[in-house]
Design a protein around this motif. Structure first.
Motif, mmCIF file in Angstrom:
data_model
loop_
_atom_site.group_PDB
_atom_site.id
_atom_site.type_symbol
_atom_site.label_atom_id
_atom_site.label_comp_id
_atom_site.label_asym_id
_atom_site.label_seq_id
_atom_site.Cartn_x
_atom_site.Cartn_y
_atom_site.Cartn_z
ATOM 1 N N ASP A 250 17.888 61.788 52.942
ATOM 2 C CA ASP A 250 17.846 63.238 52.754
ATOM 3 C C ASP A 250 17.821 63.900 54.120
ATOM 4 O O ASP A 250 17.584 63.240 55.142
ATOM 5 C CB ASP A 250 16.634 63.654 51.907
ATOM 6 C CG ASP A 250 16.927 64.918 51.100
ATOM 7 O OD1 ASP A 250 17.881 65.655 51.447
ATOM 8 O OD2 ASP A 250 16.211 65.177 50.122
ATOM 9 N N GLY A 261 15.654 62.274 48.460
ATOM 10 C CA GLY A 261 15.021 63.154 47.482
ATOM 11 C C GLY A 261 13.758 63.844 47.954
ATOM 12 O O GLY A 261 13.122 64.559 47.195
ATOM 13 N N SER A 262 13.388 63.637 49.226
ATOM 14 C CA SER A 262 12.142 64.261 49.700
ATOM 15 C C SER A 262 12.332 65.756 49.896
ATOM 16 O O SER A 262 11.387 66.534 49.805
ATOM 17 C CB SER A 262 11.662 63.615 51.004
ATOM 18 O OG SER A 262 12.657 63.700 52.002
ATOM 19 N N ASP A 264 15.485 67.492 48.584
ATOM 20 C CA ASP A 264 16.250 68.044 47.466
ATOM 21 C C ASP A 264 16.627 66.970 46.440
ATOM 22 O O ASP A 264 17.757 66.480 46.424
ATOM 23 C CB ASP A 264 17.523 68.731 48.009
ATOM 24 C CG ASP A 264 18.256 69.499 46.928
ATOM 25 O OD1 ASP A 264 17.800 69.474 45.763
ATOM 26 O OD2 ASP A 264 19.305 70.105 47.242
ATOM 27 N N PRO A 265 15.676 66.611 45.570
ATOM 28 C CA PRO A 265 15.998 65.600 44.555
ATOM 29 C C PRO A 265 17.109 66.049 43.592
ATOM 30 O O PRO A 265 17.858 65.216 43.068
ATOM 31 C CB PRO A 265 14.672 65.381 43.809
ATOM 32 C CG PRO A 265 13.778 66.489 44.212
ATOM 33 C CD PRO A 265 14.261 67.029 45.514
ATOM 34 N N TYR A 266 17.225 67.359 43.387
ATOM 35 C CA TYR A 266 18.249 67.855 42.448
ATOM 36 C C TYR A 266 19.655 67.499 42.961
ATOM 37 O O TYR A 266 20.567 67.216 42.190
ATOM 38 C CB TYR A 266 18.082 69.371 42.278
ATOM 39 C CG TYR A 266 18.858 69.985 41.125
ATOM 40 C CD1 TYR A 266 19.001 69.329 39.915
ATOM 41 C CD2 TYR A 266 19.436 71.253 41.259
ATOM 42 C CE1 TYR A 266 19.706 69.902 38.855
ATOM 43 C CE2 TYR A 266 20.134 71.843 40.214
ATOM 44 C CZ TYR A 266 20.273 71.155 39.016
ATOM 45 O OH TYR A 266 20.972 71.725 37.979
ATOM 46 N N VAL A 268 20.442 64.805 44.625
ATOM 47 C CA VAL A 268 20.660 63.384 44.320
ATOM 48 C C VAL A 268 21.028 63.233 42.849
ATOM 49 O O VAL A 268 21.955 62.491 42.487
ATOM 50 C CB VAL A 268 19.398 62.548 44.634
ATOM 51 C CG1 VAL A 268 19.702 61.064 44.503
ATOM 52 C CG2 VAL A 268 18.854 62.866 46.018
ATOM 53 N N THR A 308 11.887 55.179 48.313
ATOM 54 C CA THR A 308 13.301 55.557 48.200
ATOM 55 C C THR A 308 13.956 54.912 46.982
ATOM 56 O O THR A 308 14.672 55.570 46.221
ATOM 57 C CB THR A 308 14.056 55.142 49.479
ATOM 58 O OG1 THR A 308 13.444 55.793 50.588
ATOM 59 C CG2 THR A 308 15.528 55.518 49.409
ATOM 60 N N MET A 311 12.759 56.551 43.859
ATOM 61 C CA MET A 311 13.385 57.869 43.713
ATOM 62 C C MET A 311 14.837 57.718 43.216
ATOM 63 O O MET A 311 15.273 58.445 42.314
ATOM 64 C CB MET A 311 13.355 58.597 45.062
ATOM 65 C CG MET A 311 14.168 59.874 45.142
ATOM 66 S SD MET A 311 13.692 61.138 43.959
ATOM 67 C CE MET A 311 12.193 61.780 44.682
ATOM 68 N N MET A 315 16.341 59.288 39.727
ATOM 69 C CA MET A 315 17.458 60.243 39.630
ATOM 70 C C MET A 315 18.611 59.662 38.806
ATOM 71 O O MET A 315 19.284 60.367 38.066
ATOM 72 C CB MET A 315 17.937 60.642 41.030
ATOM 73 C CG MET A 315 16.919 61.451 41.800
ATOM 74 S SD MET A 315 16.325 62.886 40.854
ATOM 75 C CE MET A 315 14.580 62.603 40.897
#
Ligand code: PSV
Ligand code: MN
Length: 397
Positions: A250, A261-262, A264-266, A268, A308, A311, A315
């Motif tokens: 990220d 995703g730290s 902006d997870p959206y 990903v 990671t 995450m 996602m």
């Protein structure tokens, strides 16, 4: 709470999903301003593979390790059988092979686009060695990133350098064995600050095509300008059959190497959604290499890599919950709010219980990070490696 059908969709997605860790993510690294040494960081390729083995042991989704030839193969291609055997010893395998045509002094003015034919020959020679290494390790992908470019207007012929890249990549591509691929990575700037020879996905696409039929583009999520729509790039490359894979990380500002995703997870999630949408519509496996490209100088490295991987799984699982049939219908009839809600409601689901259940079914701990912490591996590594790391530079906490 997910329905049984949703839970099944998550499990199916997780069964099919693996992500590769980078060997360079386990060693002490820093910024150009300094390096903070961690006692337990890996100091050799064996230690890197051992650490990678831990990530796989606790997550169950990281069976392979990308390697950087100059950093991980002390004797060049002669080290390949040993590295291969060490990977097996720690329960992983060697994944993408990364040539390094940027560190040697000869590469001051570039590698494949260097005006000096001798340097270009050396760069091609190194990539060919890497292809031989891939044949020994059974790796599919040779992953190419170049620092080539220039720092000041007028100092380089941009078109000539493009031509030289086409020539060099073709020469490398010609030597690929069956089943091997050449991945071309792009990056808008750094270390070159005026022009980078392969600055964006369009340039990488043209060069991957010019290389030959086994050329593909590698999308490093950190290698874009602010606000660039990465999932659109992904969708376009998929539709061209030219997406080879990812370097996931990220970023907030540039190539920050932050944990996936730290920030902006959206983002990903949207990338995973585009991939699943493509595979669902075409009935094809996109054959992508999912790789992590992060190296952390402040966070604990193995723990961060577990974060990671978890995450990425989350996602991927959320993307598996998008009702694609319904979404397609909403898109065709321009029901904007319904389409948007359809996507967002999948993202909003809490998939953690389903992930835990999937892990349990595989004999894994439901919380990989907690299980790794309880294992005592880090303390042991610190005892074994502390002195070596201290000698390598700096003090550590
Ligand atoms: C360059 O920034 C990059 O993303 C390339 O993939 C390299 O191989 C990697 O990072 C490690 O330096
Ligand atoms: Mn990268």
């Amino acid at each position: 709470m997910l329905s049984n059908a949703q839970e099944a969709a998550v499990w199916k997605a997780l069964d099919a999903f693996n992500i590769e860790v980078p060997s360079w993510g386990f060693a002490n690294t820093g910024t150009r301003f300094g390096k903070f040494i961690q006692a337990e960081a890996a100091t050799t390729i064996e230690e890197k593979l051992s650490d990678a083995g831990q990530v796989h042991k606790f997550t169950g989704c990281c069976p392979s390790v990308a390697v950087h030839v100059l950093w991980d193969f002390p004797q060049g291609k002669a080290s390949a059988p040993e590295v291969q055997a060490l990977a097996a010893k720690y329960g992983v395998r060697v994944g993408a092979i990364n040539p390094n045509v940027f560190q040697d002094q000869i590469y001051k003015h570039g590698s494949l686009a260097n005006p000096d034919a001798e340097v270009r020959r050396a760069a091609v020679g190194h990539i060919l060695d890497c292809i031989e290494i891939s044949s020994v390790t059974g790796s599919r992908d040779i992953s190419l990133w170049f620092t080539d470019g220039s720092n000041y207007p007028g100092t380089a012929s941009i078109r000539e350098r493009k031509r030289l890249f086409e020539e060099g990549l073709r020469a490398a591509h010609d030597k690929l064995a069956d089943g091997q691929r050449l991945l071309v990575e792009y990056k808008p700037f750094e270390p070159a600050f005026y022009h980078t020879d392969i600055a964006d996905w369009g340039m990488a696409l043209l060069l991957a095509k010019a290389a030959g039929p086994k050329g593909r583009v590698l999308v490093d999520t950190g290698h874009h300008y602010q606000a660039q729509n990465i999932e659109q790039i992904v969708a376009w490359l998929l539709s061209e059959g030219m997406l080879g894979g990812f370097h996931f990380n990220d970023r907030r500002y540039a190539d920050d190497d932050l944990t996936l995703g730290s920030i902006d997870p959206y983002q990903v999630f949207r990338i995973f959604h585009e991939i699943r949408f493509f595979e669902w519509e075409t009935g094809k496996d996109a054959g992508l290499a999912y790789m992590i490209d992060q190296s952390h100088n402040l966070k604990s490295k193995i723990e961060e890599m577990i974060q990671t991987a978890v995450m990425a799984q989350a996602m991927c699982a959320k993307a598996a919950l998008v009702d694609l049939e319904a979404l397609g219908g909403f898109q065709r009839s321009c029901e904007l709010i319904d389409a948007e809600e359809c996507l967002k409601s999948a993202f909003a689901e809490d998939v953690r219980p389903a992930l835990g259940g999937w892990r349990k079914s595989k004999g894994l701990a439901e919380d990989p990070l907690a299980a790794f912490r309880a294992s005592g591996y880090l303390a042991q590594a610190g005892r074994e490696r502390g002195a070596k790391n201290k000698m390598a530079g700096g003090s550590y906490a």
